[in-house]
Scaffold this motif. Structure first.
Motif, mmCIF file in Angstrom:
data_model
loop_
_atom_site.group_PDB
_atom_site.id
_atom_site.type_symbol
_atom_site.label_atom_id
_atom_site.label_comp_id
_atom_site.label_asym_id
_atom_site.label_seq_id
_atom_site.Cartn_x
_atom_site.Cartn_y
_atom_site.Cartn_z
ATOM 1 N N ASN A 36 -16.142 -40.543 -99.595
ATOM 2 C CA ASN A 36 -16.693 -39.177 -98.939
ATOM 3 C C ASN A 36 -16.581 -40.360 -97.300
ATOM 4 O OD1 ASN A 36 -19.362 -38.527 -97.482
ATOM 5 N ND2 ASN A 36 -20.682 -38.955 -98.049
ATOM 6 N N SER B 42 -17.216 -38.359 -95.155
ATOM 7 C CA SER B 42 -18.495 -38.878 -93.988
ATOM 8 C C SER B 42 -19.006 -39.714 -94.558
ATOM 9 C CB SER B 42 -18.932 -37.427 -94.743
ATOM 10 O OG SER B 42 -17.951 -36.126 -93.822
ATOM 11 N N SER C 20 -22.913 -40.231 -92.614
ATOM 12 C CA SER C 20 -24.900 -39.206 -92.806
ATOM 13 C C SER C 20 -25.100 -39.114 -93.353
ATOM 14 C CB SER C 20 -23.432 -37.624 -92.750
ATOM 15 O OG SER C 20 -22.773 -37.394 -92.231
ATOM 16 N N TRP D 291 -25.377 -35.749 -99.043
ATOM 17 C CA TRP D 291 -23.657 -35.479 -99.018
ATOM 18 C C TRP D 291 -22.845 -35.660 -100.728
ATOM 19 C CZ3 TRP D 291 -19.440 -37.433 -101.249
ATOM 20 C CH2 TRP D 291 -18.111 -36.671 -101.342
#
Length: 106
Positions: A88, A90, A93, A97
């Motif tokens: 991941n 990201s 975040s 997710w």
């Protein structure tokens, strides 16, 4: 997102559930000294490896490890285990997710 698959295919006698280990976070609650809880050792073994080993010996159909922060360090600790790695990018975040991972191989 990248995926790497290791190990043999799932056996037909396994349950139709998958285990998803969330290993993408920064371990920010461990303090400002840079410690990472999944890379910390307990009885001589990194916690991420211990959790992954326990998961792979279960009756689950598959084990997916979601990495993010310190991906390479975590990957090295479990590279020889029959799991699917999902990176991941990201990770900052938050874990929301990961709940969308259902269609990504789970």
């Amino acid at each position: 997102m990248t995926e790497e698959e290791h190990g043999s295919p799932a056996r037909s006698d396994q349950l139709s559930v998958s285990i998803v280990l969330l290993a993408a976070g920064r371990s920010s609650r461990m303090g400002a000294n840079g410690a990472h809880k999944l890379l910390s050792t307990f009885q001589g073994m990194p916690l991420v490896r211990r959790s992954t080993l326990t998961s792979t010996t279960s009756a689950a159909r598959s084990v997916i490890v979601v990495t993010g922060y310190r991906h390479s360090d975590i990957q090295r600790r479990i590279a020889d285990l029959p799991v699917k790695l999902v990176h991941n990018a990201s990770f900052a975040s938050g874990m929301a997710w990961c709940f969308g991972c259902r269609g990504r191989g789970a």
